[in-house]
Write a protein that holds these residues in place. Structure first.
Motif, PDB file in Angstrom:
ATOM      1  N   LEU A  96      15.633  13.053   3.805  1.00 30.36           N
ATOM      2  CA  LEU A  96      16.585  12.018   3.415  1.00 30.36           C
ATOM      3  C   LEU A  96      16.633  11.840   1.903  1.00 30.36           C
ATOM      4  N   MET A  97      15.460  11.700   1.277  1.00 30.61           N
ATOM      5  CA  MET A  97      15.415  11.518  -0.170  1.00 30.61           C
ATOM      6  C   MET A  97      13.984  11.473  -0.659  1.00 30.61           C
ATOM      7  N   GLY A  98      13.855  11.534  -1.967  1.00 29.54           N
ATOM      8  CA  GLY A  98      12.580  11.316  -2.610  1.00 29.54           C
ATOM      9  C   GLY A  98      12.579   9.948  -3.261  1.00 29.54           C
ATOM     10  N   LEU A  99      11.466   9.272  -3.185  1.00 25.01           N
ATOM     11  CA  LEU A  99      11.301   7.977  -3.845  1.00 25.01           C
ATOM     12  C   LEU A  99      10.354   8.153  -5.021  1.00 25.01           C
ATOM     13  N   PRO A 100      10.469   7.302  -6.036  1.00 21.13           N
ATOM     14  CA  PRO A 100       9.554   7.405  -7.177  1.00 21.13           C
ATOM     15  C   PRO A 100       8.113   7.109  -6.775  1.00 21.13           C
ATOM     16  N   SER A 101       7.188   7.494  -7.617  1.00 18.01           N
ATOM     17  CA  SER A 101       5.756   7.363  -7.328  1.00 18.01           C
ATOM     18  C   SER A 101       5.327   5.950  -6.968  1.00 18.01           C
ATOM     19  N   SER A 102       5.938   4.962  -7.576  1.00 18.72           N
ATOM     20  CA  SER A 102       5.661   3.562  -7.230  1.00 18.72           C
ATOM     21  C   SER A 102       6.986   2.880  -6.912  1.00 18.72           C
ATOM     22  N   PRO A 103       7.470   3.070  -5.695  1.00 15.34           N
ATOM     23  CA  PRO A 103       8.781   2.525  -5.356  1.00 15.34           C
ATOM     24  C   PRO A 103       8.829   1.000  -5.456  1.00 15.34           C
ATOM     25  N   ALA A 104       9.962   0.533  -5.918  1.00 13.19           N
ATOM     26  CA  ALA A 104      10.221  -0.911  -6.010  1.00 13.19           C
ATOM     27  C   ALA A 104      11.077  -1.323  -4.812  1.00 13.19           C
ATOM     28  N   ALA A 105      11.306  -2.602  -4.681  1.00 17.34           N
ATOM     29  CA  ALA A 105      12.110  -3.120  -3.577  1.00 17.34           C
ATOM     30  C   ALA A 105      13.482  -2.453  -3.538  1.00 17.34           C
ATOM     31  N   ALA A 106      14.102  -2.237  -4.681  1.00 20.97           N
ATOM     32  CA  ALA A 106      15.425  -1.601  -4.720  1.00 20.97           C
ATOM     33  C   ALA A 106      15.383  -0.178  -4.164  1.00 20.97           C
ATOM     34  N   ASP A 107      14.288   0.534  -4.397  1.00 22.75           N
ATOM     35  CA  ASP A 107      14.145   1.885  -3.856  1.00 22.75           C
ATOM     36  C   ASP A 107      14.048   1.857  -2.336  1.00 22.75           C
ATOM     37  N   ILE A 108      13.313   0.888  -1.808  1.00 28.33           N
ATOM     38  CA  ILE A 108      13.179   0.738  -0.356  1.00 28.33           C
ATOM     39  C   ILE A 108      14.528   0.374   0.249  1.00 28.33           C
ATOM     40  N   GLU A 109      15.251  -0.510  -0.400  1.00 23.12           N
ATOM     41  CA  GLU A 109      16.576  -0.894   0.085  1.00 23.12           C
ATOM     42  C   GLU A 109      17.502   0.314   0.106  1.00 23.12           C
ATOM     43  N   ARG A 110      17.465   1.142  -0.932  1.00 20.64           N
ATOM     44  CA  ARG A 110      18.288   2.354  -0.996  1.00 20.64           C
ATOM     45  C   ARG A 110      17.914   3.310   0.139  1.00 20.64           C
ATOM     46  N   LEU A 111      16.630   3.446   0.408  1.00 17.87           N
ATOM     47  CA  LEU A 111      16.153   4.303   1.496  1.00 17.87           C
ATOM     48  C   LEU A 111      16.675   3.808   2.840  1.00 17.87           C
ATOM     49  N   LEU A 112      16.549   2.515   3.088  1.00 18.00           N
ATOM     50  CA  LEU A 112      16.977   1.957   4.375  1.00 18.00           C
ATOM     51  C   LEU A 112      18.498   2.037   4.545  1.00 18.00           C
ATOM     52  N   GLU A 113      19.238   1.859   3.452  1.00 19.40           N
ATOM     53  CA  GLU A 113      20.701   2.003   3.509  1.00 19.40           C
ATOM     54  C   GLU A 113      21.079   3.440   3.866  1.00 19.40           C
ATOM     55  N   ALA A 114      20.408   4.402   3.255  1.00 29.24           N
ATOM     56  CA  ALA A 114      20.676   5.820   3.548  1.00 29.24           C
ATOM     57  C   ALA A 114      20.335   6.140   4.996  1.00 29.24           C
ATOM     58  N   LEU A 115      19.235   5.603   5.482  1.00 25.66           N
ATOM     59  CA  LEU A 115      18.820   5.832   6.857  1.00 25.66           C
ATOM     60  C   LEU A 115      19.842   5.249   7.826  1.00 25.66           C
ATOM     61  N   ARG A 116      20.305   4.056   7.539  1.00 26.38           N
ATOM     62  CA  ARG A 116      21.322   3.447   8.405  1.00 26.38           C
ATOM     63  C   ARG A 116      22.617   4.266   8.397  1.00 26.38           C
TER      64      ARG A 116
END
Length: 120
Positions: A96-116
């Protein structure tokens, strides 16, 4: 939606649990890939997020193990690679994607949006 995170940084991910919950996702943690594979075999998550202490070859091997066990489980990874390098090295795995080494809340939100978006 259930998210399984393979990590040894439990306190870090516990601090992000409210972000997952706010977006209707339950976060489950596994300390190693073997433990995650056991979970995937029993109750497959929507996504397995891999935070491994291995180079890209180890990450590729882990994703292949997950896909072999259950190809319906989406994967993403925490990585120090930039988006282009991540795509080039993980091409063909359907991650799906790569997240930065220390993901922030915005990164998690982006991940969940992509998953949905791909699960709809």
């Amino acid at each position: 939606m259930n998210i399984l995170c393979v990590t040894q940084r439990t306190p870090f991910w516990e601090s992000l649990r409210p972000v997952f919950a706010a977006h209707g996702a339950e976060l489950q943690l596994a300390p190693a890939l073997d433990a995650a594979l056991t979970v995937i075999a029993a109750t497959p998550p929507a996504l397995c997020l891999l935070e491994l202490e291995e180079p890209e070859a180890g990450l590729r091997a882990a994703v292949i193990k997950i896909l072999t066990l259950n190809a319906a489980v989406h994967t993403a990874a925490v990585t120090s690679l930039d988006a282009t390098a991540f795509h080039d090295r993980m091409e063909g795995l359907g991650m799906l994607m790569g997240l930065p080494s220390s993901p922030a809340a915005a990164d998690i939100e982006r991940l969940l949006e992509a998953l949905r978006a791909i699960s709809a």
